[in-house]
Design a protein around this motif. Structure first.
Motif, short mmCIF file in Angstrom:
data_model
loop_
_atom_site.label_atom_id
_atom_site.label_comp_id
_atom_site.label_asym_id
_atom_site.label_seq_id
_atom_site.Cartn_x
_atom_site.Cartn_y
_atom_site.Cartn_z
N TRP A 1 0.82 -1.22 0.00
CA TRP A 1 0.00 0.00 0.00
C TRP A 1 0.85 1.27 0.00
O TRP A 1 0.31 2.37 0.06
CB TRP A 1 -0.95 0.02 1.20
N ASN A 2 2.15 1.13 -0.09
CA ASN A 2 3.01 2.30 -0.24
C ASN A 2 3.26 2.55 -1.72
O ASN A 2 4.19 1.99 -2.32
CB ASN A 2 4.34 2.11 0.52
N ILE A 3 2.41 3.37 -2.31
CA ILE A 3 2.48 3.65 -3.75
C ILE A 3 2.96 5.08 -3.96
O ILE A 3 2.37 6.03 -3.44
CB ILE A 3 1.10 3.45 -4.41
N GLU A 4 4.05 5.20 -4.69
CA GLU A 4 4.58 6.53 -5.01
C GLU A 4 4.26 6.85 -6.47
O GLU A 4 4.71 6.14 -7.38
CB GLU A 4 6.10 6.54 -4.81
N THR A 5 3.47 7.88 -6.69
CA THR A 5 3.15 8.29 -8.06
C THR A 5 4.08 9.43 -8.48
O THR A 5 4.50 10.24 -7.65
CB THR A 5 1.69 8.74 -8.17
N ARG A 6 4.38 9.47 -9.77
CA ARG A 6 5.34 10.43 -10.28
C ARG A 6 4.71 11.33 -11.33
O ARG A 6 3.69 10.98 -11.94
CB ARG A 6 6.55 9.68 -10.85
N ASP A 7 5.35 12.46 -11.56
CA ASP A 7 4.81 13.45 -12.49
C ASP A 7 4.76 12.92 -13.93
O ASP A 7 3.97 13.41 -14.73
CB ASP A 7 5.65 14.73 -12.45
N ASP A 8 5.60 11.93 -14.25
CA ASP A 8 5.62 11.39 -15.62
C ASP A 8 4.54 10.34 -15.86
O ASP A 8 4.48 9.73 -16.92
CB ASP A 8 6.99 10.82 -15.97
N GLY A 9 3.67 10.12 -14.86
CA GLY A 9 2.58 9.16 -15.03
C GLY A 9 2.90 7.75 -14.60
O GLY A 9 2.04 6.87 -14.66
N HIS A 10 4.13 7.52 -14.14
CA HIS A 10 4.52 6.20 -13.65
C HIS A 10 4.24 6.10 -12.15
O HIS A 10 4.01 7.10 -11.48
CB HIS A 10 6.00 5.93 -13.94
N ALA A 11 4.31 4.87 -11.64
CA ALA A 11 4.14 4.65 -10.21
C ALA A 11 5.20 3.66 -9.74
O ALA A 11 5.63 2.78 -10.49
CB ALA A 11 2.74 4.12 -9.90
N ARG A 12 5.59 3.82 -8.49
CA ARG A 12 6.54 2.90 -7.88
C ARG A 12 5.85 2.21 -6.71
O ARG A 12 5.30 2.86 -5.81
CB ARG A 12 7.78 3.65 -7.38
N VAL A 13 5.87 0.88 -6.72
CA VAL A 13 5.22 0.11 -5.68
C VAL A 13 5.98 -1.21 -5.51
O VAL A 13 6.49 -1.77 -6.48
CB VAL A 13 3.72 -0.16 -6.02
N MET A 14 6.09 -1.65 -4.26
CA MET A 14 6.78 -2.91 -3.95
C MET A 14 8.20 -2.93 -4.50
O MET A 14 8.70 -3.96 -4.93
CB MET A 14 5.96 -4.10 -4.46
N GLY A 15 8.85 -1.75 -4.51
CA GLY A 15 10.22 -1.67 -4.95
C GLY A 15 10.41 -1.62 -6.45
O GLY A 15 11.55 -1.66 -6.94
N ILE A 16 9.32 -1.51 -7.21
CA ILE A 16 9.37 -1.56 -8.67
C ILE A 16 8.72 -0.31 -9.25
O ILE A 16 7.60 0.03 -8.88
CB ILE A 16 8.65 -2.82 -9.19
N THR A 17 9.43 0.36 -10.15
CA THR A 17 8.85 1.48 -10.88
C THR A 17 8.25 0.92 -12.17
O THR A 17 8.98 0.46 -13.05
CB THR A 17 9.90 2.54 -11.21
N LEU A 18 6.93 0.93 -12.24
CA LEU A 18 6.25 0.33 -13.39
C LEU A 18 6.59 1.07 -14.66
O LEU A 18 6.59 2.30 -14.71
CB LEU A 18 4.74 0.34 -13.14
N GLY A 19 6.91 0.31 -15.69
CA GLY A 19 7.28 0.87 -16.97
C GLY A 19 8.75 1.21 -17.08
O GLY A 19 9.22 1.61 -18.15
N GLN A 20 9.51 1.02 -15.98
CA GLN A 20 10.93 1.39 -15.99
C GLN A 20 11.85 0.32 -15.41
O GLN A 20 12.88 0.01 -15.99
CB GLN A 20 11.13 2.71 -15.25
N THR A 21 11.48 -0.24 -14.27
CA THR A 21 12.35 -1.23 -13.62
C THR A 21 12.41 -2.52 -14.44
O THR A 21 11.37 -3.11 -14.74
CB THR A 21 11.84 -1.56 -12.21
#
Length: 227
Positions: A37-57
């Motif tokens: 439940w610790n979700i970090e959203t970013r200005d570029d539209g990506h999100a980081r959750v469970m240690g993974i940046t979706l679309g990048q990691t």
């Protein structure tokens, strides 16, 4: 005398030994970051959750986080182009354990080519096919970024627990008599509550949230969805 010395030694051990097992602040911070439940959203539209940046990691970094025992396969349901998935039977996200499915960001052409080259194909359930990629293709797969995550926690999450951890849902969609989707577009999160099964947390980048909602809205508009 010996008995008194033994008791004293046990008392000292009980007081001193726990110090060596207390996680340091960096380790504790890492565990908290990995909580689902610790979700970090970013200005570029990506999100980081469970240690993974979706679309990048890349998947390789996810393997380092969740262990080498990933079952990587090309999964294809009828009338679908298929997807490359990595399955972890027991993933630890902070202090929460559960089943984790990682979908890799690969083009349909890449998926089709790897499926054609695969030497082993089997059926999972119904007519869904599971193909095992060649070792040469695995190197490419682990270099590709993670597109989405699906996490089934071992703990039970009811509606109150979901609201406490994620806040109120922006939208609720009931797809049948036992499944309800709680949608959080700003987080890229779809929480599926199932009265006949386990809860499922699905994550995508917020900019790609329509990938999750479009099928749900389509089903709701069909006569079958109302039954």
């Amino acid at each position: 005398m010996k008995l008194a010395m033994s008791i004293a030694a046990l008392i000292i051990a009980a007081l001193v030994l726990p110090i060596f097992f207390i996680p340091d602040s960096a380790d504790m911070s890492k565990r908290l970051e990995l909580l689902p439940w610790n979700i970090e959203t970013r200005d570029d539209g990506h999100a980081r959750v469970m240690g993974i940046t979706l679309g990048q990691t890349p998947l390789e970094e996810a393997r380092q986080l969740y262990g080498p025992d990933m079952d990587v396969a090309i999964v294809t349901a009828p009338d679908e182009p298929g997807a490359i998935e990595a399955y972890v039977a027991s993933a630890r996200a902070g202090y929460i354990t559960g089943k984790l499915v990682i979908v890799v960001d690969a083009t349909p052409e890449m998926v089709a080519a790897m499926r054609e080259r695969a030497k082993k194909t089997e059926y999972m359930e119904s007519t869904t096919r599971k193909a095992t990629p060649l070792p040469a293709d695995l190197a490419t797969i682990f270099s590709l970024p993670v597109r989405s995550l699906a996490f089934i926690p071992t703990i039970n999450l009811d509606q109150d627990a979901i609201a406490e951890r994620f806040g109120p849902a922006a939208e609720r969609i009931q797809t049948n008599d036992h499944q309800t989707h709680l949608l959080y577009p700003e987080k890229g999160l779809d929480v599926i509550l199932d009265t006949k099964g386990k809860e499922l947390l699905q994550y995508v980048s917020p900019k790609d949230f329509a990938v999750l909602t479009a099928p749900l809205h389509a089903r709701r508009e069909t006569p079958e969805a109302a039954q």
